[in-house]
Design a protein around this motif. Sequence first.
Motif: not given
Length: 470
Positions: A362-389
């Motif tokens: 659910a959270e990945i779907a929400r963030l993906t939609e926000a990324a597509r519409t360009g509405t991600l906040t700075p807080a949602e794009l920072t602070g990661g500790t590990f990345t899945l590519n």
Amino acid sequence: MPEVKEFRLPDLGEGLTEAEIVRWLVEVGEVVEIDQPVVEVETAKAMVEVPCPYGGVVTARFGAEGTELPVGAPLLTVAVGAPSKASAAPEAEGSGNVLVGYGTGAPAARRRRVRPEAGPSGASGSPAGAGPAGGPTDPGGPEAGGHRRSRLRGLSAVAAEGVAGAGVASGAGPQAPVSTGPVPVVSPLVRKLAREHGLDLRTLTGTGRDGLILRADVERAVHAAAAADRAPAPSPAAGVAGAERIPLRGLRGAVAEKLSRSRREVPDATCWVDADATELLAARKAMNAAGGAKISLLALLARICTAALTRYPDLNSTVDTEAREIVRLPGVHLGFAAQTERGLVVPVVRDAHLRNAAGLSAEIARLTEAARTGTLTPAELTGGTFTLNNYGVFGVDGSTPIINHPEAAMLGVGRIAPKPWVHEGELAVRHVVQLSFTFDHRVCDGGTAGGFLRYVADCVEQPAVLLRSL
């Protein structure tokens, strides 16, 4: 008479120091209300609409669309008290609106400022509170409530460029030449340091209070000059006729800087393994057939990552180079690469280790939609500790990704494709995926990295392995 107030680009938080004007939402002469969005800007993190804390008539806009401005540069001026729907509000009060680190809860205190003397042409600096024909007003700007404001060296030069670009449309007159008046320097040490390196202090813009030139400003200028002297000659391609130049700024510039820094600082290594994902696909199909919200394959891979990081916590860390320490982080904030029209972004799922597969999906779907519409906040794009590519969405099998600095590792997932595979002693067609794991060799050795990747592959091949951690 209406009072002309200047609204400057506010502090957008997360250490952001500049933004590009994407689209103006108001015109000169238009009536705006308090907290009405007036401009859409793109930062290195996201696209945001900036609300104006004043109500009145727009008298000037500073900067054309596509102009990049630093925090603190003028955005527009508003005639407060002019006939408008907003005039009923007290003129001396702000809206109380807070845009990340910027507040307008109370009027700014008046400050004394050094006025530049007349230049060779006889022009002098504009008085504080100037309208469309003037330049920036009090350099402090609206800083009500004690909120922090970022300042950037070179502010005056960039701000002047933005004002000049808007002068024709807003009726602004010619800009004053570089000031020949007093230089805002207090410390004799700063003047001495500038003299020793042949620096003209009038060419610098201070980052101290009210533009005060600090020792750090002089040292940065010295280092920049030394770097320019060491810079290699431009490549022959730089002067090719018809070559297209694409500015590295905004999101693209931030990604370029982050990846370059990762390559400079991190001694990375990559290992990979092929895994039979047939059972994982079957498990997902069974989960979704049971009803309820659908669970994505990326969510299952994310759940596998959090389980693996629990077993190998050294990989959920960062390196403090100054202290020469590995900082092991308590929680997993899982970033995942998402391709958008604006380029690659990495939204972050907070506290991923506390979420089950359904919550991750659910959270990945929400963030993906926000990324597509360009509405991600700075807080949602920072602070990661590990990345899945998940580069498999591009139809490729493998990759050696660059670590998302300052993290210590990244898991890459290729496409899942039918391939010949030995299954239970017999050759069969199975759904195979290549997993690649890039890690900071300062954090761990090959044994730890190999153990992590093997555990992930085991969970992909036998999802029941995850039951131990549920």
